[in-house]
Design a protein around this motif. Structure first.
Motif, PDB file in Angstrom:
ATOM      1  N   ALA A 141     -18.256 -38.814   1.986  1.00  0.00           N
ATOM      2  CA  ALA A 141     -17.451 -40.005   1.715  1.00  0.00           C
ATOM      3  C   ALA A 141     -16.129 -39.966   2.463  1.00  0.00           C
ATOM      4  O   ALA A 141     -15.695 -40.963   3.053  1.00  0.00           O
ATOM      5  CB  ALA A 141     -17.214 -40.141   0.216  1.00  0.00           C
TER       6      ALA A 141
ATOM      7  N   ALA B 264     -14.879 -42.500   5.577  1.00  0.00           N
ATOM      8  CA  ALA B 264     -13.934 -43.499   5.075  1.00  0.00           C
ATOM      9  C   ALA B 264     -13.062 -44.136   6.152  1.00  0.00           C
ATOM     10  O   ALA B 264     -12.675 -45.306   6.023  1.00  0.00           O
ATOM     11  CB  ALA B 264     -13.051 -42.887   3.989  1.00  0.00           C
TER      12      ALA B 264
ATOM     13  N   SER C 114     -15.991 -46.659   1.880  1.00  0.00           N
ATOM     14  CA  SER C 114     -16.779 -45.595   1.263  1.00  0.00           C
ATOM     15  C   SER C 114     -16.375 -45.410  -0.195  1.00  0.00           C
ATOM     16  O   SER C 114     -15.191 -45.460  -0.534  1.00  0.00           O
ATOM     17  CB  SER C 114     -16.596 -44.271   2.008  1.00  0.00           C
ATOM     18  OG  SER C 114     -17.003 -44.395   3.351  1.00  0.00           O
ATOM     19  N   ARG C 115     -17.382 -45.142  -1.016  1.00  0.00           N
ATOM     20  CA  ARG C 115     -17.142 -44.895  -2.443  1.00  0.00           C
ATOM     21  C   ARG C 115     -17.823 -43.593  -2.828  1.00  0.00           C
ATOM     22  O   ARG C 115     -18.946 -43.315  -2.417  1.00  0.00           O
ATOM     23  CB  ARG C 115     -17.690 -46.051  -3.284  1.00  0.00           C
ATOM     24  CG  ARG C 115     -17.546 -45.850  -4.808  1.00  0.00           C
ATOM     25  CD  ARG C 115     -18.083 -47.061  -5.557  1.00  0.00           C
ATOM     26  NE  ARG C 115     -17.339 -48.253  -5.205  1.00  0.00           N
ATOM     27  CZ  ARG C 115     -17.860 -49.481  -5.141  1.00  0.00           C
ATOM     28  NH1 ARG C 115     -19.150 -49.673  -5.393  1.00  0.00           N
ATOM     29  NH2 ARG C 115     -17.109 -50.506  -4.836  1.00  0.00           N
TER      30      ARG C 115
ATOM     31  N   VAL D 107     -11.012 -43.089   0.194  1.00  0.00           N
ATOM     32  CA  VAL D 107     -12.264 -43.250  -0.542  1.00  0.00           C
ATOM     33  C   VAL D 107     -12.006 -43.934  -1.884  1.00  0.00           C
ATOM     34  O   VAL D 107     -11.035 -43.617  -2.580  1.00  0.00           O
ATOM     35  CB  VAL D 107     -12.933 -41.878  -0.782  1.00  0.00           C
ATOM     36  CG1 VAL D 107     -14.220 -42.032  -1.585  1.00  0.00           C
ATOM     37  CG2 VAL D 107     -13.211 -41.186   0.546  1.00  0.00           C
TER      38      VAL D 107
END
Length: 278
Positions: free
Chosen positions: A42, A46, A51-52, A75
Motif C-alpha cells: 500500500a 500510494a 491506496s487503502r 495511504v
C-alpha cells in the motif's frame, strides 16, 4: 482505489544479524521500521495510485505510531484495534538477504471487514500471510470476493515458503479456487514449492528471480522480462512488495503483463537500495 488486506507490524531490522555468536554480545546495526507485506504494498503504491490498507493492529502505542507513519505515506488506513501489535525480527546478512522471526500478533485475528472499507476498490491485493490463521483467512477471502463481485481485480502474493508448507497442498488449492486471483506473484523459491505441491495458478503467474529475468506466464505462454542488476543491495526487505505495487499500478493504467512486470522491477530496485521497506 487499490485495496490491500493484510498485516501492519513493526520490523526490527538487524544488519549483520545472520551470523551470531551464541551466549555473548553481538555488535550490529538495529533499526525499528514499519513493516508487514500488505502495508508495504500500500505504501509503495500510494505515490502513484490511491491506496487503502485494511488490517488489524493492537490497541497500543506501537500501533498508533505505525498507523500514523502509513498515513503519512499517503495511504488511507482502515484498521480494527484489539490486543497486541505484531512484530518481526529481520536478520539481514552481508548480501542483503533476510531471515525473519515473525509474531503477527493482532494481525492474525483480522475479523470480518466492514463493507464500507471496500468501497471504490478497483483492485484488491492479498499476501498469503493473511491465510495463515482461520479468522484472518475468512475475512480476507470474503473481502476479496465482495470486491471482485463488483468488478475489482484480485492478486495474491505467495509470500513465504514456510507459510505455503504450513498451509499444505489442499489448503493452498482451496485458497486459489476461492480467491480466483487474476495475478499470482511468487519468488523463485515459492514457485518451486508451488510446483512441488502440484499447484499451477490460473490467470497471470509472475515469478521473480532476483537478478534473473522475471517469468510471466499469461495466455498459455511464458515470457521473460529482463531486470536491471543491482550491485549495491543494502536490504531486500520489501522488494517483492514494491514489485507487486509497481506491477498493479501499471496494470490499472492499462499495461499488459510484461509491461507491468517491467514497472514492478523498477520499483523493486528502489527497495533494494534502502534499509527496510518502502
Amino acid at each position: 482505489m487499490l485495496v490491500v488486506i493484510g498485516d501492519l507490524v513493526a520490523d526490527l531490522i538487524v544488519l549483520g544479524g545472520a551470523a551470531l555468536e551464541r551466549g555473548t554480545d553481538n555488535a550490529a546495526e538495529v533499526r525499528l521500521t514499519r513493516g508487514g507485506s500488505a502495508a508495504n504494498v500500500a505504501a509503495a503504491a500510494a505515490s502513484q495510485h490511491p491506496s487503502r490498507f485494511i488490517g488489524r493492529v493492537g490497541d497500543d502505542t506501537l500501533a498508533r505510531a505505525l498507523v500514523g507513519e502509513l498515513e503519512a505515506a499517503g495511504v488511507d488506513v482502515r484498521v480494527q484495534r484489539h490486543g497486541r501489535t505484531g512484530a518481526i525480527v529481520v536478520l539481514v546478512d552481508a548480501v542483503g538477504e533476510r531471515t525473519m522471526i515473525t509474531d503477527r500478533g493482532a494481525a492474525a485475528e483480522l475479523d470480518a471487514i466492514d463493507p464500507a472499507w471496500l468501497a471504490g476498490a478497483d483492485w484488491v491485493h492479498v499476501p498469503l500471510y493473511g491465510f495463515a490463521s482461520a479468522p484472518s483467512a475468512r475475512a480476507v477471502t470474503d473481502g476479496a470476493a465482495r470486491a471482485a463481485a463488483r468488478g475489482a481485480g484480485v492478486s495474491l502474493d505467495l509470500s513465504s515458503v514456510a507459510t505455503m508448507r504450513a498451509l499444505g497442498r489442499e489448503e493452498l488449492r482451496r485458497v486459489l479456487v476461492e480467491l480466483k486471483p487474476d495475478v499470482v506473484f511468487a519468488n523463485e523459491d515459492e514457485a518451486r514449492t508451488a510446483g512441488e505441491l502440484g499447484l499451477q495458478p490460473s490467470g497471470v503467474y509472475v515469478v521473480k528471480r532476483g537478478a534473473e529475468p522475471v517469468l510471466v506466464a499469461a495466455d498459455g505462454q511464458v515470457s521473460e522480462v529482463p531486470v536491471q542488476r543491482v550491485d549495491d543491495v543494502i536490504d531486500s526487505t520489501g522488494a517483492g512488495d514494491a514489485f507487486a505495487a509497481g506491477y498493479i499500478v501499471a496494470a490499472l493504467e492499462g499495461a499488459d503483463p510484461r509491461q507491468s512486470a517491467r514497472a514492478g522491477s523498477m520499483l523493486a530496485m528502489s527497495a533494494l537500495r534502502r534499509l527496510g521497506a518502502l
